[in-house]
Design a protein around this motif. Structure first.
Motif, short mmCIF file in Angstrom:
data_model
loop_
_atom_site.label_atom_id
_atom_site.label_comp_id
_atom_site.label_asym_id
_atom_site.label_seq_id
_atom_site.Cartn_x
_atom_site.Cartn_y
_atom_site.Cartn_z
N LYS A 104 42.54 47.14 45.91
CA LYS A 104 42.98 46.10 44.66
C LYS A 104 43.17 47.19 43.62
O LYS A 104 43.55 46.78 42.62
CB LYS A 104 42.08 44.89 44.54
CG LYS A 104 42.44 43.82 45.53
CD LYS A 104 42.66 42.71 44.66
CE LYS A 104 43.54 41.76 45.50
NZ LYS A 104 42.58 41.31 46.66
N TYR A 105 42.43 48.48 43.61
CA TYR A 105 42.52 49.21 42.45
C TYR A 105 43.96 49.89 42.32
O TYR A 105 44.64 50.05 43.30
CB TYR A 105 41.83 50.45 42.75
CG TYR A 105 40.12 50.26 42.35
CD1 TYR A 105 39.89 49.80 41.00
CD2 TYR A 105 39.11 50.46 43.42
CE1 TYR A 105 38.51 49.65 40.52
CE2 TYR A 105 37.81 50.41 42.78
CZ TYR A 105 37.61 49.91 41.41
OH TYR A 105 36.22 49.81 41.12
N GLU A 108 43.63 53.94 38.08
CA GLU A 108 42.13 53.60 38.02
C GLU A 108 41.44 54.37 39.30
O GLU A 108 40.21 54.73 38.85
CB GLU A 108 42.06 51.91 38.38
CG GLU A 108 42.30 51.10 37.20
CD GLU A 108 42.15 49.60 37.58
OE1 GLU A 108 42.25 49.04 36.52
OE2 GLU A 108 42.62 49.31 38.84
N LYS A 144 40.27 38.17 39.72
CA LYS A 144 40.43 39.65 40.05
C LYS A 144 42.15 39.77 40.14
O LYS A 144 42.51 40.85 39.75
CB LYS A 144 40.02 39.71 41.43
CG LYS A 144 39.71 41.14 41.97
CD LYS A 144 39.69 41.25 43.67
CE LYS A 144 38.25 40.67 43.89
NZ LYS A 144 38.31 40.59 45.45
N LEU A 148 40.25 45.25 39.63
CA LEU A 148 38.80 45.28 40.21
C LEU A 148 37.87 46.16 39.32
O LEU A 148 36.75 46.10 39.42
CB LEU A 148 39.08 46.10 41.44
CG LEU A 148 37.90 45.97 42.48
CD1 LEU A 148 37.61 44.55 42.89
CD2 LEU A 148 38.53 46.57 43.74
N LYS A 149 38.23 46.45 37.93
CA LYS A 149 37.40 47.18 37.20
C LYS A 149 36.33 46.10 36.77
O LYS A 149 36.60 45.18 36.21
CB LYS A 149 37.88 47.87 35.97
CG LYS A 149 38.92 49.18 36.25
CD LYS A 149 38.15 50.12 36.54
CE LYS A 149 37.76 50.98 35.41
NZ LYS A 149 36.85 52.12 35.69
N HIS A 150 35.32 46.56 36.85
CA HIS A 150 34.06 45.35 37.14
C HIS A 150 33.74 44.95 35.71
O HIS A 150 33.41 43.63 35.60
CB HIS A 150 32.74 45.82 37.66
CG HIS A 150 33.02 45.63 39.14
ND1 HIS A 150 33.66 46.72 40.04
CD2 HIS A 150 32.69 44.99 40.04
CE1 HIS A 150 33.77 46.31 41.27
NE2 HIS A 150 33.11 45.17 41.28
#
Lengths: 259, 323
Positions: free
Chosen positions: A92-93, A97, B260, B265-267
């Motif tokens: 999903k990145y 990123e 999401k 997805l960057k937490h």
């Protein structure tokens, strides 16, 4: 030449099943080393144990004359990068990123990709930066993963079949680029190969693994010998010389041509 | 940035709206005058400070806690269907409460469920570490197995409970915020909020962790150690959420998955957005549950379950996301 990595009497494996035995070798600064061998001979296992993913059962591994057990994971990650597969969950990145995650071990306040634009252009991924990883083809994903490992600026780069999903044009582009980076920045590269002829063309030395032991290590000319290959791979091959590079070239011989 | 402002606005607006609603409607000027005068003998002041504000705080902290626990569990196990309840935590708590009722123990349900969850989780934790030596999907499987074990025991035990107490157990199992204790709320809020902050500090390591075992080690994250720390935090959060409100279904799956697709997805972003959305979501569900059929209170899981799943099905269909 100073020694980057030295492995002494290494034994390792999974659970109770030993995979590698009696592994001994040394890598020097800026070398490009290929690991070849049949399926299940322990090529990837060797990379994993060097990257501290698998535990060492016996023997020792030294990186820059220090036992790798004494490095913290973070410190180790600033020196060694491993271009390996990633989980499906993380697809999903976006590419951007994902690439920036390579700077994690360095604890930089801000990381920017434009410092690494040369890497991104050379690996032809600039048009993919805003895509998600799950939208890429397997060849594109492979290039992105290699790019990430180079952005990690390691001293030792471990590659697991770096060109297995690529077409021949990209195989050459990627390996040319890795070779160039390795020579310019004195990065030592240790890479597994299925394609023997690519290994021969690009590697300074080749390690031939057979059943978890080093069968032969040396220059491509020394290792790629039809007697050794036929014994290890248990198939008939013909070795000729590549007219361009004067390096050996391997043809497998299909059953129908065997007498 | 716009998204942040919108969410914070939503958070505050919903808070004010929630403390206005109820049998006695409080307008904003009235709330302000009540809070300014601090007349402790005034019934309306008591309703505001001892019922409505704690209750809204509780919905916020439980919603945020469950959503964050969902995010972290999904990233630890690399599985978008994990939440606190897949770990067997709800039935562990319920078993504790049922046991407490049968043995007529003098401690309240809050303490009883807290203790029982901690016992249950140490069991799961030990079982997993003994059999698997790593923290992976085996942990979840152990949790699911224990879930069935505890559920079986609960059914067996309920045979020995008087009917009127059975109703109490059932209500608790469905979750809700009625009759919560102000002190418990603020204690839980403090603990859960602290856990969330610590998790946010670890968010950059979580970014690496989701790449899988090999890649996270090669990028310098001590995978096993990080998973242990995060699991402990998640267990703490889940324990206090469930002790406070009983079982509230679905929040831990729906909210993280929805967020999401919004923020990626960057937490740090994902967890923060999930926390705020989870808080507002549970609060809205609670407002519906206590106001729609007043004075009957509909169990909150009815709303989170029905609203959540209907909404989520359309959402999956529309955005073509894959779990």
């Amino acid at each position: 030449m100073s020694i980057v990595l030295s492995i002494k009497n290494l034994v390792t494996g999974y659970k109770n099943f030993p995979v590698l035995r009696n592994i001994n070798f040394e890598l020097h600064v800026g070398e490009f080393i290929g690991i070849i061998g049949p399926n299940g001979s322990g090529k990837t296992t060797l990379l994993k144990v060097i990257d501290k993913i698998l535990p060492i059962w016996e023997g020792e591994i030294f990186l820059f004359n220090q036992n790798i057990k004494n490095y913290t994971f973070t410190k180790y990650a600033t020196l060694v990068a491993f271009a390996t597969k990633i989980s499906d969950y993380s697809l999903k990145y976006s590419v951007e990123e994902f690439l920036l995650l390579a700077r994690f071990p360095f604890r930089e306040k801000e990381s920017y990709l434009n410092i690494y634009s040369q890497i991104i252009t050379s690996l032809e991924i600039q048009s993919l930066l805003n895509k998600k990883l799950c939208e890429l083809s397997s060849g594109e994903l492979q290039r992105v993963i290699i790019a990430q490992s180079i952005i990690q600026t390691p001293k030792l780069l471990l590659l697991d079949e770096p060109v297995s999903h690529l077409d021949i044009a990209h195989q050459v582009t990627i390996l040319d680029f890795i070779k160039k980076v390795s020579m310019e920045q004195k990065i030592t590269v240790l890479s597994t190969f299925h394609e023997l002829n690519l290994a021969v063309e690009y590697c300074d030395k080749i390690i031939l693994l057979s059943n978890g032991e080093i069968r032969k290590m040396g220059s491509p000319q020394e290792v790629v010998d039809y007697k050794i290959l036929e014994e290890v791979y248990k198939t008939t091959v013909i070795v000729k010389t590549n007219p361009v590079s004067d390096k050996p070239y391997v043809f497998p011989v299909p059953m129908m041509w065997k007498k | 940035m716009k998204k942040y402002y919108f969410l914070i606005f939503l958070l505050i607006a919903n808070f004010i709206f929630s403390i206005m609603l109820g049998k006695h409607f409080f307008s904003i000027p009235k709330i302000i005058s009540l809070l300014v005068n601090r007349d402790t003998n005034n019934v309306e002041y008591k309703i505001l400070t001892q019922i409505r504000i704690p209750r809204t705080v509780a919905t916020y902290i439980v919603g945020a806690g469950l959503a964050v626990a969902g995010c972290v569990l999904q990233s630890i196990f690399l599985n978008p269907l994990c939440e606190s309840y897949t770990l067997g935590i709800s039935s562990a708590a319920a078993l504790g409460v049922v046991l407490g009722l049968i043995l007529k123990l003098p401690i309240g349900k809050f303490l009883m469920s807290t203790i029982s969850i901690i016992i249950a989780f140490s069991a799961i934790y030990l079982l997993t570490l003994i059999f698997h030596k790593t923290i992976d999907i085996g942990f979840v499987l152990t949790g699911i197995v224990l879930n069935y074990l505890f559920s079986g025991l609960i059914v067996m035990l309920t045979l020995f409970i008087e009917p009127y107490r059975l109703h109490y157990v059932l209500l608790w199992l469905l979750g809700g915020f009625s009759g919560i204790d102000t002190k418990e709320v603020y204690l839980c809020s403090l603990i859960i909020a602290m856990c969330i902050v610590i998790i946010l500090i670890y968010s950059d390591q979580l970014d690496i962790l989701v790449l899988g075992k090999e890649k996270s080690i090669s990028l310098g994250v001590d995978e096993i150690k990080l998973k242990k720390i995060l699991l402990t935090l998640v267990i703490l959060i889940s324990t206090f959420c469930i002790s406070l409100s009983g079982v509230i279904m679905f929040v831990g799956i729906i909210v993280p998955n929805m967020m999401k697709t919004f923020v990626g997805l960057k937490h740090n972003r994902w967890i923060l957005f999930s926390a705020i959305t989870g808080a507002v979501f549970v609060s809205i569900a609670d407002n519906l549950s206590r106001n729609i059929l007043y004075p009957i209170e509909i169990p909150i899981s009815v709303f989170t379950g029905i609203l959540g799943s209907v909404f989520f099905i359309f959402y999956i269909k529309k955005s073509k996301i894959t779990l």
